[in-house]
Design a protein around this motif. Structure first.
Motif, short mmCIF file in Angstrom:
data_model
loop_
_atom_site.label_atom_id
_atom_site.label_comp_id
_atom_site.label_asym_id
_atom_site.label_seq_id
_atom_site.Cartn_x
_atom_site.Cartn_y
_atom_site.Cartn_z
N LYS A 117 0.81 -1.21 0.00
CA LYS A 117 0.00 0.00 0.00
C LYS A 117 0.84 1.27 0.00
N ARG A 118 2.14 1.14 0.26
CA ARG A 118 3.01 2.31 0.23
C ARG A 118 3.23 2.82 -1.20
N TYR A 119 2.92 1.98 -2.18
CA TYR A 119 3.18 2.33 -3.58
C TYR A 119 1.85 2.46 -4.33
N SER A 120 1.81 3.45 -5.22
CA SER A 120 0.57 3.75 -5.96
C SER A 120 0.51 2.93 -7.24
N ILE A 121 0.13 1.68 -7.08
CA ILE A 121 -0.04 0.78 -8.23
C ILE A 121 -1.50 0.34 -8.23
N SER A 122 -2.24 0.81 -9.22
CA SER A 122 -3.68 0.53 -9.27
C SER A 122 -4.04 -0.49 -10.35
N GLU A 123 -3.13 -0.72 -11.29
CA GLU A 123 -3.46 -1.60 -12.42
C GLU A 123 -2.20 -2.32 -12.90
N VAL A 124 -2.32 -3.61 -13.09
CA VAL A 124 -1.23 -4.42 -13.63
C VAL A 124 -1.79 -5.20 -14.83
N ALA A 125 -1.27 -4.91 -16.02
CA ALA A 125 -1.77 -5.56 -17.24
C ALA A 125 -0.85 -6.73 -17.61
N ARG A 126 -1.46 -7.90 -17.81
CA ARG A 126 -0.73 -9.09 -18.22
C ARG A 126 -1.47 -9.79 -19.36
N THR A 127 -0.75 -10.62 -20.09
CA THR A 127 -1.39 -11.45 -21.11
C THR A 127 -2.07 -12.63 -20.42
N PRO A 146 5.40 -5.83 -25.89
CA PRO A 146 4.76 -7.14 -25.67
C PRO A 146 5.55 -8.32 -26.23
N ILE A 147 6.51 -8.07 -27.12
CA ILE A 147 7.30 -9.16 -27.69
C ILE A 147 8.59 -9.37 -26.92
N ASN A 196 -1.31 -15.63 -20.61
CA ASN A 196 -0.31 -16.58 -20.09
C ASN A 196 0.67 -15.94 -19.12
N GLY A 197 0.32 -14.74 -18.61
CA GLY A 197 1.06 -14.17 -17.50
C GLY A 197 2.20 -13.25 -17.82
N ILE A 198 2.40 -12.87 -19.08
CA ILE A 198 3.49 -11.96 -19.44
C ILE A 198 3.11 -10.53 -19.07
N LEU A 199 4.01 -9.84 -18.37
CA LEU A 199 3.76 -8.46 -17.94
C LEU A 199 3.74 -7.51 -19.13
N LEU A 200 2.69 -6.68 -19.21
CA LEU A 200 2.55 -5.73 -20.32
C LEU A 200 2.67 -4.28 -19.87
N ALA A 201 2.09 -3.95 -18.71
CA ALA A 201 2.07 -2.54 -18.30
C ALA A 201 1.73 -2.42 -16.82
N ILE A 202 2.09 -1.27 -16.25
CA ILE A 202 1.73 -0.91 -14.87
C ILE A 202 1.00 0.42 -14.94
N ASN A 203 -0.16 0.49 -14.31
CA ASN A 203 -0.99 1.72 -14.29
C ASN A 203 -1.36 2.19 -15.70
N ALA A 204 -1.42 1.27 -16.63
CA ALA A 204 -1.75 1.62 -18.02
C ALA A 204 -2.23 0.37 -18.73
N GLU A 205 -2.83 0.57 -19.88
CA GLU A 205 -3.25 -0.56 -20.71
C GLU A 205 -2.07 -1.06 -21.52
N GLY A 206 -1.91 -2.36 -21.55
CA GLY A 206 -0.81 -2.93 -22.31
C GLY A 206 -1.09 -2.94 -23.80
#
Length: 347
Positions: free
Chosen positions: A98-108, A332-333, A110-120
């Protein structure tokens, strides 16, 4: 009593484990590795000899007519493209403290990270090959007259069909010269009559020349580069069997080479634990080149970025403060950092 005591102890241990797991909030993700998709466009040609192929030389003066059916394959085109796969060696957990302002985590999916606080970003898949519709096959019997159909022997039938073909050609020549007994009134009518004669001749010639059909299909192969290679056998292609196994010597060998600009990695000195390390890592890919060979001849070359030959960079949780946070988008690649933007938090 001892058994009951053991069950109670086991239950307490399980409860403690669940409670401990629940106190650690985070999102698991993978960084990608880049794989190659090879697309092969293959033409299959099937030949069926005509019913009267044996008479082609006698009545049509054709010496090159095949008497047996055959199937052959031809490689028309090859394409190379990249796509992402989860790298199981790069599996991390992003802390959602909660100390960090992360409201959204976008993944594919199959679990690949795409974006933080944004749309991947999404990757559009290449359009699939769609074969052109084949013309409706002609039935020679639909263009045979009564004399042909009622002929008493195979040889006589073949002779009459050949004579009909010659008559059609004579009629076409007369129309072209303007000497036909019944000439068309205009150019459009002439075209219709000529097309009809061409169709009739083509159908009747099938009984001597046979029928050749061509079908084009798209095949895909996947290759995951794990190290630089020089002319590694990828697949074989046979004129008689199409795509065959790499160890099937009936096919022509196709090789792949992978070259990279990465330098040998030196052992890093151990870093001090960052108090703002939230488990956020990104790839640092390097330029890589894939070359496809038909035997000794290079036929395709593709330059791309491959994270499996690069390094990993850790991003600090300080990017996601209470007053100002960040929007981060990854490729994404490759899983490399594509953009990072600071955003003020409205209160």
């Amino acid at each position: 009593m001892k058994n009951i005591h053991r069950i109670l102890v086991a239950a307490l241990v399980c409860t403690a484990s669940v409670a401990s797991a629940q106190t650690v909030e985070g999102t698991r993700y993978y960084l990608p590795k880049t794989a190659l998709q090879l697309t092969l466009l293959v033409e299959k040609t099937t030949y069926q000899p005509g019913e009267f192929a044996a008479y082609a030389q006698r009545y049509m003066k054709k010496n090159d007519v095949q008497l047996e059916s055959s199937t052959t394959y031809r490689l028309i085109d090859t394409k190379m493209a990249t796509f992402a796969l989860p790298d199981t060696a790069k599996r991390y957990t992003l802390s959602l403290d909660k100390r960090y302002s992360i409201s959204e985590v976008a993944r594919t999916d199959n679990g690949i990270l795409l974006a933080i606080n944004a749309e991947g970003k999404t990757v559009e898949k290449p359009a699939k090959f769609v074969a052109a519709p084949k013309p409706k096959p002609l039935n020679p019997k639909d263009y045979m007259n009564e004399d042909i159909l009622t002929a008493g022997s195979t040889a006589k039938m073949a002779q009459l069909i050949a004579q009909e073909i010659y008559d059609i050609r004579d009629s076409r020549n007369q129309l072209q010269r303007g000497q036909a007994e019944f000439m068309p009134k205009d150019g459009q009518q002439l075209q219709i009559m000529m097309a009809g004669l061409d169709t009739q001749e083509r159908a009747l010639r099938q009984v001597f020349e046979g029928v050749t059909e061509r079908d084009t299909t798209e095949l895909t192969l996947e290759f995951i580069p794990t190290e630089p290679v020089e002319r590694q056998l990828l697949f074989r292609f046979s004129r008689h069997f199409g795509l065959v196994d790499a160890d099937d010597l009936s096919g022509t060998p196709y090789y792949i080479s992978i070259a990279t600009e990465s330098k040998p990695q030196q052992p890093e000195e151990p870093k001090k634990k960052d108090k703002d390390d939230i488990g956020l890592n990104v790839n640092m890919p390097v330029k890589t080149t894939a070359t496809l060979y038909d035997g000794n001849a290079p036929i395709k070359k593709l330059d791309f970025q491959a994270p499996q030959f690069g390094t990993i960079e850790n991003l600090s949780g300080a990017l996601f403060g209470k007053k100002q946070t960040s929007k981060i988008i990854l490729n994404p690649i490759t899983g490399g950092l594509e953009s990072i933007k600071e955003v003020a938090i409205e209160k």
